[in-house]
Design an enzyme around this catalytic site. Structure first.
Site, mmCIF file in Angstrom:
data_model
loop_
_atom_site.group_PDB
_atom_site.id
_atom_site.type_symbol
_atom_site.label_atom_id
_atom_site.label_comp_id
_atom_site.label_asym_id
_atom_site.label_seq_id
_atom_site.Cartn_x
_atom_site.Cartn_y
_atom_site.Cartn_z
ATOM 1 N N CYS A 264 70.084 -24.259 9.927
ATOM 2 C CA CYS A 264 68.704 -24.718 9.418
ATOM 3 C C CYS A 264 68.014 -25.410 10.371
ATOM 4 O O CYS A 264 67.540 -25.135 11.422
ATOM 5 C CB CYS A 264 68.871 -25.380 8.001
ATOM 6 S SG CYS A 264 67.473 -25.384 7.054
ATOM 7 N N GLY A 308 60.765 -24.029 5.926
ATOM 8 C CA GLY A 308 59.287 -23.882 6.054
ATOM 9 C C GLY A 308 58.933 -23.616 7.622
ATOM 10 O O GLY A 308 58.014 -23.336 7.793
ATOM 11 N N HIS A 354 71.989 -21.378 5.142
ATOM 12 C CA HIS A 354 72.880 -22.487 4.864
ATOM 13 C C HIS A 354 74.256 -21.660 4.380
ATOM 14 O O HIS A 354 74.478 -20.975 3.381
ATOM 15 C CB HIS A 354 72.478 -23.128 3.335
ATOM 16 C CG HIS A 354 71.379 -24.247 3.673
ATOM 17 N ND1 HIS A 354 71.575 -25.358 3.662
ATOM 18 C CD2 HIS A 354 70.078 -23.888 4.320
ATOM 19 C CE1 HIS A 354 70.304 -26.276 3.819
ATOM 20 N NE2 HIS A 354 69.507 -25.206 4.103
ATOM 21 N N GLU A 356 77.049 -22.896 3.769
ATOM 22 C CA GLU A 356 78.127 -23.677 3.129
ATOM 23 C C GLU A 356 78.317 -23.200 1.493
ATOM 24 O O GLU A 356 79.233 -23.600 0.761
ATOM 25 C CB GLU A 356 77.866 -25.293 3.073
ATOM 26 C CG GLU A 356 76.788 -25.639 2.187
ATOM 27 C CD GLU A 356 75.412 -25.112 2.617
ATOM 28 O OE1 GLU A 356 74.509 -25.078 1.732
ATOM 29 O OE2 GLU A 356 75.212 -25.005 3.906
#
Length: 380
Positions: A264, A308, A354, A356
């Protein structure tokens, strides 16, 4: 933000966008006022993980799923020490939670943590507006905070935009801490916390990694003081164009050739470290249902996103960088946004999403195994 935790009930509430669009509903959570950037999340579940994701700092999250709060709130699923969203927008909140794990209602949790929300508005219309006009500044007002529309709009337009915001140090840990390996310890990883979620070091610990979580202000000397086999850069909020310090730290890691993994915000940091630019997306990617292709294998995975901003790197060629050749490894199939980078001459890679899997899906779990293989290769 000013709030009161008195019962919201049927207290009137108003949501005001910076372009003058207004939605009227009722207070949900705390009563008062709050400001932030209006964004929408397309996840149909996992609201507790969304609320506690530090990447949502200073953002007012609009849930596209119409019914929210069904499973209440428990004490096992939070991804950090608190709720980070600046405000919460739902259409039809559950009247009674239905889960054996629930400890309290979502409304009660929002109120207890001072999070101002609004319910009973047409979130589909609001989402369509944000898709057409883009993410923008917003205010939610309820109770005594409600004034005439012109006065509320003026206050919203005074709020600083997300572009240029340097926020990672506001959400990161202030002191280092260690997440021990589960079972036999195989590797040590230094994880730079830019807004890390709790499940991320846990996923590494499951693979025999002892994770040393360091503050966002950690220096290159702090990173190597733990004698790491690998270095990890986490997710986090804000504009990557402001993140000069983590970029310089990552460049130090690249120079030493230590295996590196970023997710990210960490992907955007790697992009900048390699010399690429970053830019703000019109309305971003947020939710747990985003299709991404791993271009190294051709596999398509459904992934969890919350960003974003994106990296501006060429999709059609290998790029020369100060640290060797680099290429785009993953791409979003909705809009061709860069979703991953990898170096071809050094052990470093990153993804924009992500892996995870909190609150899912699990398609990208292999990325932690890919990180382990890099460290195995370096040790060999």
């Amino acid at each position: 933000m000013t709030t009161s935790t008195r019962g919201a009930g049927k207290v009137p509430a108003v949501l005001v966008l910076e372009d003058g669009r207004i939605f009227r509903g009722r207070a949900y959570g705390a009563v008062g006022e709050t400001f932030g950037e209006a964004v929408f999340s397309t996840g149909m579940t996992g609201y507790q993980e969304t609320l506690t994701d530090p990447s949502y700092h200073r953002q007012v999250v609009v849930m596209t799923a119409p019914h929210v709060g069904n499973t209440g709130v428990n004490d096992e699923d939070p991804e950090s020490r608190r709720i980070w969203v600046a405000g919460y927008v739902v259409r039809d909140p559950a009247r009674v939670p239905s889960s054996w794990r629930a400890k309290r209602t979502l409304d009660e949790e929002l109120a207890a943590q001072g999070v101002v929300g609004i319910a009973g508005i047409d979130t589909r219309a609001l989402t369509r507006h944000l898709r057409e006009r883009g993410a923008m500044r917003v205010g939610i007002f309820s109770g005594d905070a409600v004034q005439d529309d012109a006065a509320l709009l003026a206050r919203v337009q005074e709020v600083p935009p997300m572009t240029g915001a340097d926020l990672s140090a506001e959400v990161a840990t202030t002191e280092p801490y260690v997440v021990p390996a589960i079972g036999e310890k195989r590797f040590t990883v230094a994880a730079v916390d830019l807004g890390i979620k709790g499940m991320t070091p846990h996923r590494m610990a499951e693979r025999g990694i002892e994770v040393h979580v360091l503050p966002a202000t950690a220096t290159i000397d702090d990173v190597y003081a733990v004698d790491p086999d690998g270095v990890f850069f986490s997710n986090g909020p804000g504009d990557p164009a402001t993140a000069d310090h983590p970029v310089s730290v990552m460049q130090g890691v690249l120079e030493r050739g230590t295996p590196l993994f970023g997710i990210c915000f960490g992907n955007q940091i790697l992009g900048r470290a390699l010399g690429f630019g970053t830019y703000k997306l019109k309305y971003g990617h947020r939710g747990i249902n985003q299709p991404v292709q791993d271009r190294t294998t051709g596999k398509v995975e459904v992934t969890a996103h919350n960003h974003g901003f994106a990296v501006d790197a060429p999709l059609d060629k290998v790029s020369d960088t100060p640290y060797g050749r680099a290429e785009v490894s993953h791409v979003c199939l909705n809009d061709n946004v860069v979703e991953g980078l990898q170096l071809l001459d050094k052990p470093a890679f990153s993804v924009q999403y992500h892996p995870e899997a909190a609150a899912g899906p699990h398609d990208a779990a292999y990325l932690f195994d890919r990180f382990v293989k890099l460290m195995e290769g370096q040790r060999a």
